[in-house]
Design a protein around this motif. Structure first.
Motif, PDB file in Angstrom:
ATOM      1  N   PHE A 431       0.819  -0.828   0.075  1.00  0.00           N
ATOM      2  CA  PHE A 431      -0.194  -0.054   0.176  1.00  0.00           C
ATOM      3  C   PHE A 431       0.766   1.229   0.086  1.00  0.00           C
ATOM      4  N   SER A 432      -0.054   1.979  -0.437  1.00  0.00           N
ATOM      5  CA  SER A 432       0.955   3.696  -0.943  1.00  0.00           C
ATOM      6  C   SER A 432       0.119   4.785  -0.847  1.00  0.00           C
ATOM      7  N   PRO A 433       0.299   5.804  -0.646  1.00  0.00           N
ATOM      8  CA  PRO A 433      -0.180   7.151  -0.424  1.00  0.00           C
ATOM      9  C   PRO A 433       0.580   7.890  -0.954  1.00  0.00           C
ATOM     10  N   ALA A 492      -5.563   1.125   6.217  1.00  0.00           N
ATOM     11  CA  ALA A 492      -5.321  -0.095   5.213  1.00  0.00           C
ATOM     12  C   ALA A 492      -5.029  -1.121   6.342  1.00  0.00           C
ATOM     13  N   LEU A 493      -3.848  -0.599   6.020  1.00  0.00           N
ATOM     14  CA  LEU A 493      -2.361  -2.395   6.589  1.00  0.00           C
ATOM     15  C   LEU A 493      -2.416  -2.308   7.918  1.00  0.00           C
ATOM     16  N   GLY A 494      -4.020  -1.523   8.921  1.00  0.00           N
ATOM     17  CA  GLY A 494      -4.243  -2.625  10.016  1.00  0.00           C
ATOM     18  C   GLY A 494      -5.519  -3.206   9.629  1.00  0.00           C
ATOM     19  N   ALA A 495      -6.517  -3.282   8.571  1.00  0.00           N
ATOM     20  CA  ALA A 495      -7.596  -3.814   7.895  1.00  0.00           C
ATOM     21  C   ALA A 495      -6.540  -5.426   7.897  1.00  0.00           C
ATOM     22  N   ALA A 496      -5.432  -5.058   6.493  1.00  0.00           N
ATOM     23  CA  ALA A 496      -5.198  -6.060   5.923  1.00  0.00           C
ATOM     24  C   ALA A 496      -4.404  -7.402   7.003  1.00  0.00           C
ATOM     25  N   GLY A 497      -3.981  -5.811   8.619  1.00  0.00           N
ATOM     26  CA  GLY A 497      -3.170  -7.085   9.081  1.00  0.00           C
ATOM     27  C   GLY A 497      -4.023  -8.019  10.009  1.00  0.00           C
ATOM     28  N   VAL A 510       2.457  -4.424   3.770  1.00  0.00           N
ATOM     29  CA  VAL A 510       4.276  -3.353   2.928  1.00  0.00           C
ATOM     30  C   VAL A 510       3.736  -2.135   3.002  1.00  0.00           C
ATOM     31  N   GLY A 511       3.259  -1.295   3.442  1.00  0.00           N
ATOM     32  CA  GLY A 511       3.129   0.138   3.665  1.00  0.00           C
ATOM     33  C   GLY A 511       4.362   0.400   3.304  1.00  0.00           C
ATOM     34  N   THR A 512       4.114   2.079   2.316  1.00  0.00           N
ATOM     35  CA  THR A 512       5.034   3.099   2.477  1.00  0.00           C
ATOM     36  C   THR A 512       5.117   4.804   2.809  1.00  0.00           C
ATOM     37  N   VAL A 513       5.771   5.226   3.313  1.00  0.00           N
ATOM     38  CA  VAL A 513       5.272   6.287   3.168  1.00  0.00           C
ATOM     39  C   VAL A 513       6.596   7.619   3.950  1.00  0.00           C
ATOM     40  N   CYS A 529      -1.950  -0.391  16.185  1.00  0.00           N
ATOM     41  CA  CYS A 529      -1.430  -1.102  16.605  1.00  0.00           C
ATOM     42  C   CYS A 529      -2.275  -2.032  17.661  1.00  0.00           C
ATOM     43  N   TYR A 530      -3.165  -1.064  18.199  1.00  0.00           N
ATOM     44  CA  TYR A 530      -4.081  -1.258  19.799  1.00  0.00           C
ATOM     45  C   TYR A 530      -4.906  -2.667  19.721  1.00  0.00           C
ATOM     46  N   GLN A 531      -5.197  -2.415  17.869  1.00  0.00           N
ATOM     47  CA  GLN A 531      -5.935  -4.009  18.064  1.00  0.00           C
ATOM     48  C   GLN A 531      -5.082  -4.944  17.643  1.00  0.00           C
ATOM     49  N   GLY A 532      -3.765  -4.779  17.289  1.00  0.00           N
ATOM     50  CA  GLY A 532      -3.143  -6.772  16.995  1.00  0.00           C
ATOM     51  C   GLY A 532      -2.548  -6.356  16.306  1.00  0.00           C
ATOM     52  N   ALA A 533      -2.608  -5.594  14.772  1.00  0.00           N
ATOM     53  CA  ALA A 533      -2.973  -6.051  13.135  1.00  0.00           C
ATOM     54  C   ALA A 533      -1.016  -5.938  13.140  1.00  0.00           C
ATOM     55  N   ARG A 534      -0.879  -6.976  12.231  1.00  0.00           N
ATOM     56  CA  ARG A 534       0.860  -6.983  11.994  1.00  0.00           C
ATOM     57  C   ARG A 534       0.731  -6.522  10.309  1.00  0.00           C
ATOM     58  N   PHE A 535       1.467  -5.596  10.306  1.00  0.00           N
ATOM     59  CA  PHE A 535       2.211  -4.911   8.950  1.00  0.00           C
ATOM     60  C   PHE A 535       3.563  -5.025   9.189  1.00  0.00           C
ATOM     61  N   LEU A 536       4.090  -4.189   7.949  1.00  0.00           N
ATOM     62  CA  LEU A 536       5.311  -3.401   8.113  1.00  0.00           C
ATOM     63  C   LEU A 536       5.216  -1.946   7.481  1.00  0.00           C
TER      64      LEU A 536
END
Length: 791
Positions: A431-433, A492-497, A510-513, A529-536
């Motif tokens: 993902f990238s904005p 989006a990272l949170g949902a995918a994670g 994997v996101g970039t910003v 992070c509070y939800q425990g989502a997993r992403f980079l």
């Protein structure tokens, strides 16, 4: 039991149980010394009770996912208690340590929360991105069973949050579907009553982005009254009544309603007769029977909208505090029923003293209701969290460039991983904005394509216009291009994670910003992070090293964000070999463990895993080749290793992190010419070092023994040794190293906004270059000599 009768029984039980849970926490449960009001939002629960009842007990299916309005948490917990998924002990401990949480939490609650809520607006928007993730999973041929609908129960005041509207636009771009937002339109917030005409703005905005808007304004009692002689005039009065007046009359009750209606539309004819046919209590019930407060009407509205997958906003008119003594009062948001009011409320519900927690107390036919509950589809499969397969990593992708930046290496590593189908890379979704090209993702996207539910050709390629970007859209694409809104990126990272738990399919997001704009999406990052989502997430480019871009694009405090953010392991490598190890480690770390918190003896997340943050740079460095062995990998992932080991007479240690590595190495050579022993500590993660150190201290306090990695690294240095720490970021990131073994520290870093210039100019200006490191060592040595002479 008749369906509508059953729903009304459930509605009544949930209203009581949620109100009693809050009352118990505030007026019955013993409070600690100096305790203040516990709170709990009885009025906000009451306004949502009919909506929640109709939704969960008449319409939802097990594959559907719901984000519950934060202030309706006691109502959600009461529902789960009624269904046997929550314990009385946790309800009695609502808002106490270990009890049911103030706001629904995936990680802290035990009663099947789909999405954490609490930071208002974010729980609303994440449902849209969860739907997009579901489409992504389907597009790749994964997932079992029927598609779910992503639902948000929304407080009308939440619509003041800007991220909601950023999300609407992103949803329109991606053909959003299978989303329902149910707006609790009670028109009251913490500080007052909302402005007139908000409903028109809501309908216009949602309609502009392709949503269907269903206005649910009048309940069954009101609609029946409208059919009576004089009913049309009553409808016109209700529809034209200002929000604050409607609320005030609701609080005052039936007699006040009668007086006002008689003054405004009473004519001793049809309208007067309509009013006279009802007692004061019946009139109050009629006037508060708005659509969102009528379980029958809400159930009908949901049923009528179920035939397609169009995103739908239900604008459900409600009464804040409905059915309680708080109904309609301006101050009811944080208000609580007094003990006297609760006793009247108990009598109204027919609850016997001592049986307040009985789930089926006051139900005339408890066995009939239990049989009905057994048929409710949503609860038919129990709790609904999935466990997904894990995918082994394939080892670091080593690069052999003589010169490389960490941002460039990041893109190359992903590009190399994209070459071979069938491995772990198939589970990566990027993902990238609107910064895909400028953050190094081009090679990955060229090889793996962009995701869209419907395929779209690359027009530039079709028109034979040369371009380095070969971007075709398809359901099989693995990059999701977002608009330039960092809140949307982290949502989006949170949902995918969370895909492994929500949908039973493992994704590795994997996101970039741009690194300074991590802060712009910080609320959503914290929420993920509070939800425990997993992403980079790769923050790149970073620091004043992004010299010509100027202060607006130069990050200063982001390393401290990486250190302080729970659920996020932060790294800032200098060399591509370090980055290769970290990325391989991260793809494993993102898949570790399951739901819940780390072991409280240490609070380390190495068992439970989490998300990963990379702070990268565009500065090309002449590469140092590592041993590429297990010892090197362990040092990198634990946070630091000796680039130049110390000796027994070491006087100076230069500890650096990130793109200032060349300055540290040069300074070590220059200082060493004065015959002082100099060691160089390559810090890859101040966060991992600090987390290990504090975890070791916690462990020693609880169970004894154990040294952290940083304690082993620094523990044998001579006591007189100076630590010169240097980073292109806030100096506090590394200055704490002196506290590990009691060494003096000369902290170098950036504390102020940058400006345009060359890398050399800015590093010199902020004193993070080799000259500054040497000067720090010389200043310390001179100061120590003066002190010794003084002694």
């Amino acid at each position: 039991m008749d369906r509508i009768a059953a729903l009304k029984e459930i509605e009544r039980r949930l209203l009581w149980l949620s109100s009693w849970t809050i009352h118990n926490a505030n007026h019955i449960r013993p409070k600690g010394e100096g305790a203040v009001k516990v709170g709990g939002h009885q009025a906000s629960c009451a306004s949502m009770v009919s909506i929640l009842t109709a939704l969960y007990f008449d319409r939802l299916k097990p594959q559907d996912r719901v984000a519950v309005k934060p202030h309706a948490a006691p109502l959600f917990h009461a529902m789960q208690y009624l269904m046997g998924n929550q314990t009385r002990e946790k309800l009695e401990a609502f808002r106490a340590f270990g009890g049911a949480q103030s706001y629904p939490s995936r990680t802290k609650d035990t009663d099947d929360v789909d999405f954490s809520t609490g930071s208002v607006g974010l729980g609303v928007a994440i449902t849209a991105f969860a739907s997009l993730v579901q489409d992504y999973i389907r597009g790749h041929g994964w997932g079992q069973g029927a598609e779910g609908r992503m639902v948000a129960l929304v407080g009308d005041a939440e619509l003041d949050e800007g991220n909601v509207y950023e999300c609407l636009q992103e949803g329109w771009k991606h053909d959003l579907r299978n989303v329902w937002w149910v707006i609790d339109y009670n028109r009251q917030s913490l500080d007052g009553v909302v402005r007139e005409g908000l409903w028109q703005r809501i309908e216009a905005i949602f309609g502009a982005f392709g949503w269907r808007v269903v206005r649910v304004k009048h309940g069954a009692l009101q609609r029946a009254a409208f059919d009576e002689p004089g009913g049309e005039r009553l409808r016109e009065w209700i529809d034209g009544c200002p929000n604050d007046l409607y609320s005030a009359l609701t609080f005052k009750g039936g007699a006040a309603w009668r007086q006002r209606l008689m003054d405004d539309i009473g004519d001793q004819g049809e309208v007067t007769a309509l009013l006279d046919r009802r007692s004061d209590d019946a009139l109050a019930e009629l006037m508060t029977n708005l659509g969102g407060q009528c379980v029958e009407t809400m159930a009908q509205a949901f049923a009528e909208a179920e035939g397609d997958d169009r995103p739908t906003a239900f604008l459900a008119y409600t009464i804040k505090g409905w059915g309680t003594p708080l109904a309609g009062h301006k101050d009811n948001h944080g208000g609580l029923m007094t003990p006297k009011q609760m006793e009247a409320f108990r009598a109204q519900h027919g609850v016997r003293e001592g049986r307040e927690w009985e789930p089926f107390e006051t139900v005339a036919d408890p066995e009939g209701l239990k049989r009905f509950l057994e048929t409710v589809p949503f609860f038919s499969k129990g709790t609904r969290r999935h466990v997904a397969a894990t995918y082994p990593t394939e080892g670091p992708v080593w690069l052999d460039d003589a010169e490389q930046s960490t941002q460039g290496a990041f893109g190359k590593i992903l590009g190399e991983m994209a070459r071979d189908k069938g491995g772990i890379a198939d589970r990566i979704v990027s993902f990238s904005p609107d910064v895909t090209v400028s953050t190094g993702l081009s090679a990955w996207v060229n090889r793996r394509g962009l995701f869209a539910r419907e395929g779209r050709e690359d027009v530039f390629k079709g028109e034979a216009v040369p371009s380095t970007q070969k971007w075709a859209f398809s359901p099989a694409g693995q990059h999701v291009e977002l608009g330039i809104a960092e809140m949307n990126l982290f949502l989006a990272l949170g949902a995918a994670g969370l895909s492994h738990s929500l949908f039973g399919e493992r994704l590795l997001p994997v996101g970039t910003v741009y690194d300074p704009f991590v802060a712009r999406g910080l609320d959503a990052l914290n929420y993920a992070c509070y939800q425990g989502a997993r992403f980079l997430i790769a923050g790149t480019p970073s620091g004043v090293t992004l010299a010509p871009e100027g202060g607006a694009h130069q990050s200063v405090g982001s390393p401290l964000i990486g250190m302080s953010q729970d659920g996020l392991a932060a790294f800032e490598p200098a060399w591509s070999d370090e980055l290769s190890v970290v990325m391989d480690w991260a793809l494993d770390y993102m898949q570790r463990g399951g739901e819940g918190d780390p072991d409280e003896e240490t609070w380390l997340r190495d068992e439970t895993g989490g998300a990963v943050y990379l702070r990268l740079s565009t500065r090309p460095l002449e590469q140092l080749r590592s041993a590429r062995d297990e010892a090197f990998a362990q040092g990198v992932t634990r946070g630091a290793y000796w680039l130049r080991p110390p000796g027994p007479n070491t006087e100076v240690v230069i500890a650096y992190q990130g793109a200032v590595a060349p300055a540290a190495i040069e300074a070590a050579g220059r200082i060493g010419q004065d015959r002082r022993e100099v060691a160089v500590l390559a810090v890859t993660s101040a966060d991992r070092l600090n987390a290990g150190w504090t975890a070791a201290q916690r462990g020693r306090m609880r169970v004894g023994g154990g040294l952290s990695h940083v304690e082993r690294l620094l523990g044998e240095l001579p006591a007189h040794c100076l630590l010169v720490t240097v980073i292109d970021g806030h100096p506090a990131t590394l200055s704490w190293l002196g506290a590990v073994a009691g060494h003096r520290v000369a902290p170098l870093g950036v504390e102020h906004f940058g400006q345009t210039g060359t890398i050399e100019d800015l590093h010199r200006h902020f004193m993070i270059d080799a000259d500054a490191i040497v000067a720090a060592a010389d200043t310390y040595s001179a100061g120590r000599a003066i002190r010794l002479r003084s002694v």
